[in-house]
Structures are given as structure tokens and as C-alpha cells.
Design a protein around this motif. Sequence first.
Motif, PDB file in Angstrom:
ATOM      1  N   ARG A  71       0.831  -1.201   0.000  1.00  0.00           N
ATOM      2  CA  ARG A  71       0.000   0.000   0.000  1.00  0.00           C
ATOM      3  C   ARG A  71       0.872   1.259   0.000  1.00  0.00           C
ATOM      4  NH1 ARG A  71      -5.015   1.106   3.926  1.00  0.00           N
ATOM      5  NH2 ARG A  71      -5.702  -0.729   2.811  1.00  0.00           N
ATOM      6  N   ALA A  72       1.887   1.277   0.846  1.00  0.00           N
ATOM      7  CA  ALA A  72       2.787   2.432   0.908  1.00  0.00           C
ATOM      8  C   ALA A  72       3.516   2.617  -0.423  1.00  0.00           C
ATOM      9  CB  ALA A  72       3.788   2.258   2.049  1.00  0.00           C
ATOM     10  N   ALA A  73       3.921   1.511  -1.038  1.00  0.00           N
ATOM     11  CA  ALA A  73       4.627   1.580  -2.315  1.00  0.00           C
ATOM     12  C   ALA A  73       3.734   2.147  -3.414  1.00  0.00           C
ATOM     13  CB  ALA A  73       5.144   0.200  -2.704  1.00  0.00           C
ATOM     14  N   VAL A  74       2.486   1.740  -3.436  1.00  0.00           N
ATOM     15  CA  VAL A  74       1.559   2.244  -4.460  1.00  0.00           C
ATOM     16  C   VAL A  74       1.360   3.746  -4.300  1.00  0.00           C
ATOM     17  CG1 VAL A  74      -0.840   2.195  -5.251  1.00  0.00           C
ATOM     18  CG2 VAL A  74       0.382   0.058  -4.857  1.00  0.00           C
ATOM     19  N   TYR A  75       1.151   4.205  -3.080  1.00  0.00           N
ATOM     20  CA  TYR A  75       0.989   5.646  -2.855  1.00  0.00           C
ATOM     21  C   TYR A  75       2.250   6.404  -3.268  1.00  0.00           C
ATOM     22  CZ  TYR A  75      -3.415   4.997  -0.377  1.00  0.00           C
ATOM     23  OH  TYR A  75      -4.710   4.700  -0.056  1.00  0.00           O
ATOM     24  N   ALA A  76       3.406   5.890  -2.911  1.00  0.00           N
ATOM     25  CA  ALA A  76       4.661   6.551  -3.275  1.00  0.00           C
ATOM     26  C   ALA A  76       4.860   6.554  -4.783  1.00  0.00           C
ATOM     27  CB  ALA A  76       5.836   5.868  -2.581  1.00  0.00           C
TER      28      ALA A  76
END
Length: 75
Positions: free
Chosen positions: A34-39
Motif C-alpha cells: 500500500r505504501a509503495a503504491v501511494y509513493a
Amino acid sequence: MPHPDLSNAPDSCTSRTPDSGPWAMDVGLSLRLRAAVYALLDSPPHLMDDLELNFSDALVGGGEVVCELNELRPS
């Protein structure tokens, strides 16, 4: 704006089944994804401006960097 249906949100128990894949059962991996997608969604405009890359190159380069920062394999 309508309220989202949170009954099947990634952090809800109902969305985590063995058939969903290994990421769905691993809470830590799910949070890193999830964090990777937002970044990744935030990175192309910065890369395009700072490094003068086109959108495709910024997306690929951003994906590699985001995966590395979130301890994910680029594949």
C-alpha cells in the motif's frame, strides 16, 4: 462525495482469504504494498520535473526506487 465501502478494505478481515494471494494474508507485506503504491503515484511528476524524464521512464524508474525503499522485489 459518497463514503467508501470499508467492508472489503485491504485492512479488513473479510478481504483476506487464502485465494486472494500471499500478500493478502501477510499484514506487513500488505502495508508495504500500500505504501509503495501511494509513493509510486506521487513520484512521476517529481521525476519528470527533476530529471527531465518522460512519463514512461519516470514510472519505471519510480517503480524500481519505490520497491527498493519498501523492501519489495520489483517483479
